[in-house]
Design a protein around this motif. Sequence first.
Motif, short mmCIF file in Angstrom:
data_model
loop_
_atom_site.label_atom_id
_atom_site.label_comp_id
_atom_site.label_asym_id
_atom_site.label_seq_id
_atom_site.Cartn_x
_atom_site.Cartn_y
_atom_site.Cartn_z
N THR A 120 3.64 0.61 -3.42
CA THR A 120 2.98 0.15 -4.64
C THR A 120 3.40 -1.23 -5.12
O THR A 120 2.60 -1.94 -5.70
CB THR A 120 3.11 1.14 -5.83
OG1 THR A 120 4.46 1.23 -6.25
CG2 THR A 120 2.56 2.49 -5.46
N GLU A 174 -6.14 -4.23 -7.36
CA GLU A 174 -7.05 -3.09 -7.18
C GLU A 174 -8.49 -3.44 -7.51
O GLU A 174 -9.40 -2.70 -7.19
CB GLU A 174 -6.58 -1.90 -8.01
CG GLU A 174 -5.19 -1.42 -7.66
CD GLU A 174 -5.06 -0.87 -6.24
OE1 GLU A 174 -6.06 -0.40 -5.69
OE2 GLU A 174 -3.95 -0.95 -5.70
N ASP A 175 -8.71 -4.57 -8.17
CA ASP A 175 -10.07 -4.98 -8.53
C ASP A 175 -10.85 -5.50 -7.33
O ASP A 175 -12.06 -5.61 -7.37
CB ASP A 175 -10.04 -6.06 -9.61
CG ASP A 175 -9.50 -5.53 -10.92
OD1 ASP A 175 -9.54 -4.30 -11.13
OD2 ASP A 175 -9.02 -6.34 -11.74
N GLN A 235 0.84 -1.20 0.00
CA GLN A 235 0.00 0.00 0.00
C GLN A 235 0.87 1.26 0.00
O GLN A 235 0.56 2.23 -0.67
CB GLN A 235 -0.92 0.02 1.22
CG GLN A 235 -2.11 -0.89 1.09
CD GLN A 235 -2.98 -0.88 2.33
OE1 GLN A 235 -2.49 -0.68 3.45
NE2 GLN A 235 -4.27 -1.10 2.14
#
Length: 92
Positions: free
Chosen positions: A44, A90-91, A41
């Motif tokens: 990245t 991210e999905d 987080q």
Amino acid sequence: MPFTNILSQRVSESLKGDLAYERNHELDEERVKLQTLSYMQKNTKMHRAEIIQMTGWDKNKVYRFMKKLREEGLVINKGRGSGAHYVLNEDE
């Protein structure tokens, strides 16, 4: 009769040790999971070498651990070879 009680106690103590190990193992993996996701987080991405350094695990254990996180839909693998790294999915 006393032999049965002693044997049962030995078996019980042995099982307690196995359960304690399993519980600690699960807690360790959960801790690493939280640390890994938190690191991703903030930064990245994360390389396998960074996970090895953080955990002290060998590359095969890191592979299995990260495979589990991929299967849970938490991370995805990007790239190949020395440039390969993991990022948060991210999905999800």
